[in-house]
Each structure stands twice: as C-alpha cells, then as structure tokens.
Design a protein around this motif. Structure first.
Motif, PDB file in Angstrom:
ATOM      1  N   LEU A 254      59.753  14.427 -14.026  1.00 25.70           N
ATOM      2  CA  LEU A 254      59.581  13.307 -13.080  1.00 25.70           C
ATOM      3  C   LEU A 254      59.750  11.723 -13.859  1.00 25.70           C
ATOM      4  O   LEU A 254      60.292  11.205 -13.520  1.00 25.70           O
ATOM      5  CB  LEU A 254      58.481  13.337 -12.323  1.00 25.70           C
ATOM      6  N   PHE A 255      59.027  12.062 -14.968  1.00 17.07           N
ATOM      7  CA  PHE A 255      59.108  10.814 -15.931  1.00 17.07           C
ATOM      8  C   PHE A 255      60.401  10.367 -16.353  1.00 17.07           C
ATOM      9  O   PHE A 255      60.952   8.992 -16.158  1.00 17.07           O
ATOM     10  CB  PHE A 255      58.051  10.938 -17.094  1.00 17.07           C
ATOM     11  N   LYS A 256      61.098  11.243 -16.925  1.00 20.35           N
ATOM     12  CA  LYS A 256      62.538  11.236 -17.069  1.00 20.35           C
ATOM     13  C   LYS A 256      63.444  10.677 -16.123  1.00 20.35           C
ATOM     14  O   LYS A 256      64.323   9.839 -16.538  1.00 20.35           O
ATOM     15  CB  LYS A 256      62.854  12.447 -17.909  1.00 20.35           C
ATOM     16  N   THR A 257      63.152  11.293 -15.064  1.00 18.62           N
ATOM     17  CA  THR A 257      64.058  10.600 -13.695  1.00 18.62           C
ATOM     18  C   THR A 257      63.719   9.253 -13.417  1.00 18.62           C
ATOM     19  O   THR A 257      64.666   8.597 -13.166  1.00 18.62           O
ATOM     20  CB  THR A 257      63.956  11.671 -12.497  1.00 18.62           C
ATOM     21  N   HIS A 258      62.597   8.862 -13.293  1.00 17.96           N
ATOM     22  CA  HIS A 258      62.065   7.806 -12.627  1.00 17.96           C
ATOM     23  C   HIS A 258      62.018   6.446 -13.982  1.00 17.96           C
ATOM     24  O   HIS A 258      62.092   5.295 -13.359  1.00 17.96           O
ATOM     25  CB  HIS A 258      60.706   7.785 -12.037  1.00 17.96           C
ATOM     26  N   THR A 259      61.903   6.872 -14.914  1.00 19.75           N
ATOM     27  CA  THR A 259      61.588   5.673 -16.070  1.00 19.75           C
ATOM     28  C   THR A 259      62.706   5.915 -17.248  1.00 19.75           C
ATOM     29  O   THR A 259      62.721   4.772 -18.158  1.00 19.75           O
ATOM     30  CB  THR A 259      60.277   6.000 -16.681  1.00 19.75           C
ATOM     31  N   ASN A 260      63.400   6.968 -17.165  1.00 16.04           N
ATOM     32  CA  ASN A 260      64.221   7.469 -18.475  1.00 16.04           C
ATOM     33  C   ASN A 260      63.476   7.573 -19.762  1.00 16.04           C
ATOM     34  O   ASN A 260      64.211   7.183 -20.947  1.00 16.04           O
ATOM     35  CB  ASN A 260      65.392   6.151 -18.687  1.00 16.04           C
ATOM     36  N   MET A 261      62.170   7.745 -19.590  1.00 10.42           N
ATOM     37  CA  MET A 261      61.487   8.158 -20.854  1.00 10.42           C
ATOM     38  C   MET A 261      60.545   9.235 -20.672  1.00 10.42           C
ATOM     39  O   MET A 261      60.395   9.577 -19.278  1.00 10.42           O
ATOM     40  CB  MET A 261      60.494   6.894 -21.095  1.00 10.42           C
ATOM     41  N   SER A 262      60.108   9.908 -21.675  1.00  6.35           N
ATOM     42  CA  SER A 262      59.005  10.712 -21.745  1.00  6.35           C
ATOM     43  C   SER A 262      57.852  10.224 -21.378  1.00  6.35           C
ATOM     44  O   SER A 262      57.712   8.845 -21.459  1.00  6.35           O
ATOM     45  CB  SER A 262      58.969  11.600 -23.057  1.00  6.35           C
ATOM     46  N   PRO A 263      56.801  10.916 -20.703  1.00  3.84           N
ATOM     47  CA  PRO A 263      55.528  10.256 -20.668  1.00  3.84           C
ATOM     48  C   PRO A 263      54.887   9.610 -21.804  1.00  3.84           C
ATOM     49  O   PRO A 263      54.330   8.584 -21.594  1.00  3.84           O
ATOM     50  CB  PRO A 263      54.732  11.676 -20.050  1.00  3.84           C
ATOM     51  N   ILE A 264      54.867  10.092 -22.951  1.00 10.11           N
ATOM     52  CA  ILE A 264      54.335   9.610 -23.945  1.00 10.11           C
ATOM     53  C   ILE A 264      55.046   8.481 -24.500  1.00 10.11           C
ATOM     54  O   ILE A 264      54.404   7.342 -24.852  1.00 10.11           O
ATOM     55  CB  ILE A 264      54.157  10.540 -25.056  1.00 10.11           C
ATOM     56  N   LYS A 265      56.368   8.411 -24.381  1.00 10.11           N
ATOM     57  CA  LYS A 265      57.191   7.379 -24.744  1.00 10.11           C
ATOM     58  C   LYS A 265      56.911   6.032 -23.658  1.00 10.11           C
ATOM     59  O   LYS A 265      56.465   4.834 -24.042  1.00 10.11           O
ATOM     60  CB  LYS A 265      58.640   7.651 -24.634  1.00 10.11           C
ATOM     61  N   TYR A 266      56.636   6.493 -22.547  1.00  7.35           N
ATOM     62  CA  TYR A 266      56.463   5.547 -21.402  1.00  7.35           C
ATOM     63  C   TYR A 266      54.825   4.858 -21.757  1.00  7.35           C
ATOM     64  O   TYR A 266      54.706   3.755 -21.869  1.00  7.35           O
ATOM     65  CB  TYR A 266      56.268   5.692 -19.908  1.00  7.35           C
TER      66      TYR A 266
END
Length: 85
Positions: free
Chosen positions: A33-45
């Motif tokens: 979900l993070f990659k879909t909505h932010t284009n990042m992994s959770p930790i990168k976000y």
C-alpha cells in the motif's frame, strides 16, 4: 490511517511492523500500500517525512539545530551540506 500514524509518531523508533499494526495489516500489505500510494517503502517514507519535518523546523523556527536533531531522529549518511560563504 498509516500515514497519520507515521505523522503522529515520527519522533519515535518505527518499524514496518509498527506501521502495519496501526492499520491491522500484515507487513507485506502495508509495504504494498505504501508503494502504491507514496511510491516509497514505509521506512523510506518515515525517513523522508523526518527530513521534511526537520527542514521545516530549521527554516521556520528559532530552535537550535541541536534541539531539532534531538526532536527529529534523522539518520544521515553521506549528506552534503552547503554553507554560504
């Protein structure tokens, strides 16, 4: 929901499990979900949000950088800083 959790808890140590648990998801679904909505992994976000927050505190408050560094846990590697002459 997960972004709100990150924004509310960015100053604490956060893992993918912590973020996933906040939305009652497993780690794989959280990451997808993070990659879909932010284009990042959770930790990168989390790290990007911490940098964004620290930058805004530097630019828009009178706090010392040492205070900001204690308030916003940013791990910096190979970061170049330009200091005006």
């Amino acid at each position: 929901e997960m972004l709100g959790f990150v924004h509310a808890n960015f100053a604490q140590p956060l893992s993918v499990k912590d973020i996933a648990d906040s939305a009652r998801l497993n780690k794989n679904r959280c990451t997808a979900l993070f990659k879909t909505h932010t284009n990042m992994s959770p930790i990168k976000y989390v790290n990007e949000y911490r940098l964004y927050t620290a930058k805004n505190m530097i630019l828009h408050t009178d706090r010392f950088i040492s205070d900001i560094s204690r308030a916003v846990p940013v791990k910096l590697r190979n970061v170049a800083v330009k200091i005006p002459a």
